[in-house]
Motif scaffolding. Structure first.
Motif, PDB file in Angstrom:
ATOM      1  N   LYS A  93      43.441  39.827  34.520  1.00  0.00           N
ATOM      2  CA  LYS A  93      43.568  38.662  35.383  1.00  0.00           C
ATOM      3  C   LYS A  93      42.180  38.326  35.928  1.00  0.00           C
ATOM      4  CE  LYS A  93      48.272  39.630  36.999  1.00  0.00           C
ATOM      5  NZ  LYS A  93      49.097  39.979  38.178  1.00  0.00           N
ATOM      6  N   VAL A  94      41.959  37.052  36.213  1.00  0.00           N
ATOM      7  CA  VAL A  94      40.710  36.600  36.818  1.00  0.00           C
ATOM      8  C   VAL A  94      41.056  35.909  38.118  1.00  0.00           C
ATOM      9  CG1 VAL A  94      38.680  35.128  36.534  1.00  0.00           C
ATOM     10  CG2 VAL A  94      39.673  36.305  34.537  1.00  0.00           C
ATOM     11  N   PRO A  95      40.602  36.451  39.261  1.00  0.00           N
ATOM     12  CA  PRO A  95      39.761  37.629  39.422  1.00  0.00           C
ATOM     13  C   PRO A  95      40.515  38.893  39.011  1.00  0.00           C
ATOM     14  CG  PRO A  95      40.550  36.917  41.566  1.00  0.00           C
ATOM     15  CD  PRO A  95      41.013  35.892  40.563  1.00  0.00           C
ATOM     16  N   ARG A  96      39.782  39.990  38.920  1.00  0.00           N
ATOM     17  CA  ARG A  96      40.323  41.249  38.391  1.00  0.00           C
ATOM     18  C   ARG A  96      41.261  41.912  39.402  1.00  0.00           C
ATOM     19  NH1 ARG A  96      37.231  46.788  36.895  1.00  0.00           N
ATOM     20  NH2 ARG A  96      39.050  47.831  36.015  1.00  0.00           N
ATOM     21  N   THR A  97      42.515  41.492  39.345  1.00  0.00           N
ATOM     22  CA  THR A  97      43.548  42.048  40.219  1.00  0.00           C
ATOM     23  C   THR A  97      44.644  42.739  39.421  1.00  0.00           C
ATOM     24  OG1 THR A  97      44.738  39.940  40.209  1.00  0.00           O
ATOM     25  CG2 THR A  97      43.163  40.306  42.010  1.00  0.00           C
ATOM     26  N   GLY A  98      44.449  42.836  38.108  1.00  0.00           N
ATOM     27  CA  GLY A  98      45.447  43.427  37.241  1.00  0.00           C
ATOM     28  C   GLY A  98      45.304  42.872  35.841  1.00  0.00           C
ATOM     29  N   GLY A  99      46.420  42.724  35.142  1.00  0.00           N
ATOM     30  CA  GLY A  99      46.389  42.215  33.782  1.00  0.00           C
ATOM     31  C   GLY A  99      47.728  41.645  33.371  1.00  0.00           C
ATOM     32  N   VAL A 100      47.752  41.080  32.166  1.00  0.00           N
ATOM     33  CA  VAL A 100      48.969  40.474  31.620  1.00  0.00           C
ATOM     34  C   VAL A 100      49.081  40.880  30.155  1.00  0.00           C
ATOM     35  CG1 VAL A 100      50.155  38.313  31.071  1.00  0.00           C
ATOM     36  CG2 VAL A 100      48.875  38.522  33.207  1.00  0.00           C
ATOM     37  N   ILE A 101      50.302  41.163  29.726  1.00  0.00           N
ATOM     38  CA  ILE A 101      50.590  41.493  28.332  1.00  0.00           C
ATOM     39  C   ILE A 101      51.713  40.581  27.857  1.00  0.00           C
ATOM     40  CG2 ILE A 101      51.446  43.266  26.737  1.00  0.00           C
ATOM     41  CD1 ILE A 101      50.427  45.343  28.872  1.00  0.00           C
ATOM     42  N   PHE A 102      51.544  40.008  26.670  1.00  0.00           N
ATOM     43  CA  PHE A 102      52.606  39.266  26.004  1.00  0.00           C
ATOM     44  C   PHE A 102      53.118  40.142  24.874  1.00  0.00           C
ATOM     45  CE2 PHE A 102      49.755  35.953  27.632  1.00  0.00           C
ATOM     46  CZ  PHE A 102      50.645  35.243  28.423  1.00  0.00           C
ATOM     47  N   ALA A 103      54.442  40.314  24.796  1.00  0.00           N
ATOM     48  CA  ALA A 103      55.026  41.202  23.791  1.00  0.00           C
ATOM     49  C   ALA A 103      56.306  40.602  23.229  1.00  0.00           C
ATOM     50  CB  ALA A 103      55.320  42.568  24.416  1.00  0.00           C
TER      51      ALA A 103
END
Length: 94
Positions: free
Chosen positions: A41-51
């Motif tokens: 994520k921007v800003p760097r607060t985590g992330g995202v995955i598509f599956a």
């Protein structure tokens, strides 16, 4: 399609301590668990995955993420029934 949103609940310094193991887990997700795309994520607060795949299988795999195991991030899992996509992204459709 499944969207997995990770939000850090600990510092990025603590996340960095587990990043190598987390990235190995992500790589295995592409090879074995239907991951399609991922990133920070921007800003760097985590992330995202598509599956893709059965939600229960994705949830079970998420439970093995080092970020989950060590309490680095909270996870929100959302299932989406994609009905429309641009040309070339038909793989996202239900």
């Amino acid at each position: 399609m499944i969207v997995v949103s990770l939000t850090y609940v600990k510092s990025t310094a603590e996340a960095d301590q587990h990043m190598e193991a987390h990235m190995a887990w992500v790589k295995r997700g592409y090879a074995e668990h239907g991951f399609l795309a991922s990133g920070r994520k921007v800003p760097r607060t985590g992330g995202v995955i598509f599956a893709r795949g059965p939600r229960a299988a994705v949830e079970a795999y998420v439970a093995t993420d080092p970020f989950h195991v060590h309490g680095i991030a909270e996870f929100e899992i959302t299932e989406i029934d994609v009905t429309t996509a641009i040309e070339g992204l038909d793989i996202l459709k239900g």
